[in-house]
Design an enzyme around this catalytic site. Sequence first.
Site, mmCIF file in Angstrom:
data_model
loop_
_atom_site.group_PDB
_atom_site.id
_atom_site.type_symbol
_atom_site.label_atom_id
_atom_site.label_comp_id
_atom_site.label_asym_id
_atom_site.label_seq_id
_atom_site.Cartn_x
_atom_site.Cartn_y
_atom_site.Cartn_z
ATOM 1 N N LYS A 29 1.221 -1.719 0.170
ATOM 2 C CA LYS A 29 0.413 -0.211 -0.245
ATOM 3 C C LYS A 29 1.132 1.050 -0.319
ATOM 4 O O LYS A 29 0.409 2.414 -0.403
ATOM 5 C CB LYS A 29 -0.660 -0.378 1.415
ATOM 6 C CG LYS A 29 -1.964 -1.054 1.004
ATOM 7 C CD LYS A 29 -2.533 -0.944 2.326
ATOM 8 C CE LYS A 29 -4.313 -1.876 2.271
ATOM 9 N NZ LYS A 29 -5.177 -2.078 3.433
ATOM 10 N N ASP B 87 -10.891 1.764 1.026
ATOM 11 C CA ASP B 87 -10.642 2.102 3.344
ATOM 12 C C ASP B 87 -11.364 3.005 4.550
ATOM 13 O O ASP B 87 -12.223 2.672 4.264
ATOM 14 C CB ASP B 87 -9.530 1.104 3.274
ATOM 15 C CG ASP B 87 -8.915 -0.005 2.861
ATOM 16 O OD1 ASP B 87 -9.608 -0.789 2.410
ATOM 17 O OD2 ASP B 87 -7.328 -0.329 2.994
#
Length: 275
Positions: free
Chosen positions: A69, A106
């Site tokens: 990420k 997210d």
Amino acid sequence: MPHRAAVLGSPIAHSLSPVLHNAGYAALGLDAWEYRRFEVDEAGLPGFVGGLDPERDGWAGFSLTMPLKRAVIPLLDEVSEAALAVDAVNTLVFEADGRRTGDNTDVPGLVAALRERGIERVERAAVLGAGATASSALAALAQLTDGPVTVYLRSPERAKEMRELGERLGLAVEPADWADGAAALAAPLTVSTTPVGATDAFAERLPAAPGALFDVLYHPWPTPLAAACAARGATVLGGLDLLVHQAVLQFERFTGVPQGPLAAMREAGEAALRG
């Protein structure tokens, strides 16, 4: 021409993302779409992404899980403000003009999951843990509360980073000792971002009337903490709630469909976990 997407990470064999996305394609009759998983670590990511021809091979984008990420950011042409705020990209999109753009689903996924359960605003909140998921939780909580967020953690170094992130988000962050983590559940909302087993001891020391709990784990489920909170009447959300909501946002980005099939993707995820 086929349309492709995939999840990248290491380890990746456990990922439910292919189940969710492929169920979404099936629900909408997107027969030309396929979604796969690839084992890719930080060292291999530049070569993997750089070796693709998205236009020729129909690549729409990638979902990114740990440890990629942050590692993907230097490979991108543009990164959204949401992803920059938490220094984490979980969605890489190959745009029609050839650019690689990065986003973080997210954060809005967590917000959407809470709002689905009627949690729109809280006066204060708590976070268990201080890793990458905790950063996303803080960014989400910045949209849900004006009050302080108490972060229970083990590392003094992470306490400084959490306070600094809170300042960037306009959110007052108050670090607290991990040993007092059971007290987190006295807040109207607690987000638990820790690995399996880390909060089990807190299940025996809950306040009499715990607030809502969002435990980002989905296997095994329920966690002892989630089960204990539910037994006392608290609203409890699990990792599948987050996984499905963030996956729907990725689905929409990859396919261009304005509203992804949330119910079908959730049903597929629940079936996979039962199996």
